[in-house]
Design an enzyme around this catalytic site. Structure first.
Site, PDB file in Angstrom:
ATOM      1  N   GLY A  38       0.802  -1.213   0.000  1.00  0.00           N
ATOM      2  CA  GLY A  38       0.000   0.000   0.000  1.00  0.00           C
ATOM      3  C   GLY A  38       0.833   1.261   0.000  1.00  0.00           C
ATOM      4  O   GLY A  38       2.016   1.260  -0.318  1.00  0.00           O
ATOM      5  N   SER A  39       0.197   2.336   0.418  1.00  0.00           N
ATOM      6  CA  SER A  39       0.784   3.669   0.282  1.00  0.00           C
ATOM      7  C   SER A  39       1.755   3.995   1.412  1.00  0.00           C
ATOM      8  O   SER A  39       1.902   3.251   2.370  1.00  0.00           O
ATOM      9  CB  SER A  39      -0.332   4.713   0.256  1.00  0.00           C
ATOM     10  OG  SER A  39      -0.935   4.798   1.531  1.00  0.00           O
ATOM     11  N   CYS A  40       2.360   5.161   1.292  1.00  0.00           N
ATOM     12  CA  CYS A  40       3.334   5.620   2.284  1.00  0.00           C
ATOM     13  C   CYS A  40       2.681   5.966   3.622  1.00  0.00           C
ATOM     14  O   CYS A  40       3.385   6.175   4.600  1.00  0.00           O
ATOM     15  CB  CYS A  40       4.121   6.802   1.741  1.00  0.00           C
ATOM     16  SG  CYS A  40       3.107   8.214   1.325  1.00  0.00           S
ATOM     17  N   THR A  41       1.364   5.998   3.690  1.00  0.00           N
ATOM     18  CA  THR A  41       0.707   6.253   4.975  1.00  0.00           C
ATOM     19  C   THR A  41       0.884   5.072   5.928  1.00  0.00           C
ATOM     20  O   THR A  41       0.591   5.195   7.114  1.00  0.00           O
ATOM     21  CB  THR A  41      -0.794   6.555   4.782  1.00  0.00           C
ATOM     22  OG1 THR A  41      -1.363   5.535   3.966  1.00  0.00           O
ATOM     23  CG2 THR A  41      -1.002   7.911   4.156  1.00  0.00           C
TER      24      THR A  41
END
Length: 199
Positions: free
Chosen positions: A83-86
């Site tokens: 998934g994303s950098c979050t």
């Protein structure tokens, strides 16, 4: 305002034992630190963003094999994040809230997971969360352990029994801050080390 905790959980000190050691794996430390806990192993990448509840440490991704498991104070072994950098934000939140794993073992290097641990240490002064890349062969070997301890140099010790994992970590602990006795269990609390409580 939420105040971060300087360390996760206490480590119970057990009598010294030699049995139950399954071996060692030399890994590459992405974030240096020490920790020990029950080994949670999955061959599927885990998205921390939307996959792990930052308040409880529970895996909430219903499609993940670790769904329902709690990563808090465990040694979490996953191929990499997804998934994303979050995801680094969720790793940071887990650390700030005291719900993070004791260590994270990866098959491949993962900058996003490492970033959350680095920010927690550098900005909030939270004890370093060890993040270690084991490579494909080492990652597959890690599956054999029930418990693991991680050294700051990336050396991972695998054990059948939690008492043996505790013994290795205690032998490498320089200065315990305090020792407390709870229900016939001795608990050593030390700053700057991620420790797990063994039952």
């Amino acid at each position: 305002m939420f105040t971060p905790k300087p360390f996760h959980a206490p480590l119970v000190v057990w009598p010294l034992m030699k049995a139950g050691r399954l071996g060692r794996i030399a890994g590459l430390p992405l974030v240096r630190g020490r920790g020990a806990g029950a080994l949670l192993h999955a061959n599927v990448p885990l998205s921390f963003w939307g996959g792990v509840d930052p308040d409880t440490g529970r895996v909430i991704d219903v499609k993940h094999p670790l769904h329902g498991e709690c990563v808090t104070s465990s040694v979490l072994a996953i191929p990499n994040g997804r998934g994303s950098c979050t995801g680094s934000q969720v790793v940071l939140e887990l650390l700030v809230r005291g719900a993070a794993p004791a260590a994270i073992l990866l098959r491949e290097s993962d900058d996003i997971i490492s970033l959350g641990a680095i920010v927690a240490e550098e900005i909030f002064g939270i004890a370093p969360l060890p993040v270690v890349s084991l490579g494909p062969e080492g990652f597959d070997r890690a599956r054999s352990g029930g418990y693991a301890s991680v050294d700051s140099d990336g050396l991972v010790h695998l054990f059948e029994d939690s008492r043996d994992a505790a013994r290795v970590l205690i032998q490498r602990t320089e200065r315990p801050i305090c020792v407390e006795l709870f229900a016939k269990r001795v608990v050593v609390i030390q700053a700057n080390v991620h420790l797990s409580c063994y039952n």
